[in-house]
Design a protein around this motif. Sequence first.
Motif, PDB file in Angstrom:
ATOM      1  N   VAL A 124       8.479 -39.102  63.191  1.00 50.22           N
ATOM      2  CA  VAL A 124       7.777 -38.017  63.886  1.00 50.22           C
ATOM      3  C   VAL A 124       7.632 -36.801  62.967  1.00 50.22           C
ATOM      4  CG1 VAL A 124       7.882 -36.431  65.859  1.00 50.22           C
ATOM      5  CG2 VAL A 124       8.467 -38.850  66.174  1.00 50.22           C
ATOM      6  N   ALA A 125       8.662 -36.571  62.138  1.00 50.88           N
ATOM      7  CA  ALA A 125       8.656 -35.377  61.278  1.00 50.88           C
ATOM      8  C   ALA A 125       7.746 -35.537  60.058  1.00 50.88           C
ATOM      9  CB  ALA A 125      10.086 -35.089  60.802  1.00 50.88           C
ATOM     10  N   TYR A 126       7.299 -36.758  59.800  1.00 49.03           N
ATOM     11  CA  TYR A 126       6.643 -37.089  58.524  1.00 49.03           C
ATOM     12  C   TYR A 126       5.604 -36.051  58.078  1.00 49.03           C
ATOM     13  CZ  TYR A 126       4.568 -39.932  54.894  1.00 49.03           C
ATOM     14  OH  TYR A 126       4.117 -40.386  53.686  1.00 49.03           O
ATOM     15  N   ARG A 127       4.708 -35.740  58.975  1.00 47.54           N
ATOM     16  CA  ARG A 127       3.619 -34.842  58.593  1.00 47.54           C
ATOM     17  C   ARG A 127       4.138 -33.418  58.324  1.00 47.54           C
ATOM     18  NH1 ARG A 127      -2.017 -34.507  61.731  1.00 47.54           N
ATOM     19  NH2 ARG A 127      -2.736 -35.920  60.145  1.00 47.54           N
ATOM     20  N   LEU A 128       5.119 -32.994  59.112  1.00 50.09           N
ATOM     21  CA  LEU A 128       5.653 -31.636  58.925  1.00 50.09           C
ATOM     22  C   LEU A 128       6.381 -31.542  57.581  1.00 50.09           C
ATOM     23  CD1 LEU A 128       7.061 -30.959  62.510  1.00 50.09           C
ATOM     24  CD2 LEU A 128       4.839 -30.319  61.563  1.00 50.09           C
TER      25      LEU A 128
END
Length: 284
Positions: A124-128
């Motif tokens: 979920v954090a990948y893009r951030l």
Amino acid sequence: MVLFSIMATAELTRPAAPSEDPKQPVVVFENVSISFDRNEVLRDISFKVMPGESRIVLGPAGCGKSVLLKLANGLLRPDSGRIFVFGNEIDVMPEEELFKLRDRIGMVFQEGALFDSMTVRDNVAYRLIEEHASAEDINRRVLEVLRFVELEHTIDKYPSELSGGMRRRVAIARAIVSKPDLLLYDSPTGGLDPITSTTIIELVVKQRDVSHTSSLLVTHRLQDAFTMATHYFDQQQNKMVPLPDGQLDPQTSFLMLHDRKLVFDGTTEELVHSTDPFIKDYLE
Ligand SMILES: Nc1ncnc2c1ncn2[C@@H]1O[C@H](COP(=O)(O)OP(=O)(O)OP(=O)(O)O)[C@@H](O)[C@H]1O
């Protein structure tokens, strides 16, 4: 076949997301064609997505629905025609500018396409992380979206430990983590059983009605499409419920592809009353 009454009121019209000019289309396809090795997949496709609209893309297997989504986020370039996203012509845009533009687009790929070696948190954090957000912001936002998809408790699990429906929810969390202005859903319920599919569509409707994000959604399941057109997310009850008096969501409308062409672009009402033999057949 169920027939619906026309939405008589305007009050169900959702506002555009705050960052958007309500009059500027989010996506415009102008006479777009694309072939692979001389196999023409899409021919002369033109349509728009206005702010706050959900456009559902229907059509038989292999007719180019996924290709259309990939064109919309610049993963594929057309052979001819023009594509505008947030007012920018993306078919001529250099790759590094496309990269930046994609920060504003969330994509839910077919089958969810999670990274198997990463936990739910890292998926979920990948893009951030790619955007170099601070650790504190990442934590806060990841928890916020996992709460939104009701999967906070899975944060340290790996995709293989989750059910198919949970993996799709994580894929949606991953797509919305950076608060995109456009969401592209590629068959979000593909391969799921009907009950799980409905829970995923409920989440799509919740996202639509809470954040007003414009979207293009490909589906093979007519049931999903009509659920989106006939339901809204009631935030008080925290669940999806039918629109009153058989009304239709005015901002959910349809595109249908067949034999390389766009054979339908219109409202739910127009779709169910279409006299086109192919469309009638498809709906039955
Ligand atoms: N990168 C590619 N290279 C070559 N052919 C491709 C490529 N991407 C798609 N195609 C072809 O384009 C056609 C449309 O594919 P697409 O995946 O868009 O169909 P679809 O409508 O999404 O299908 P489904 O409903 O089965 O998911 C298919 O014939 C496919 O083989």
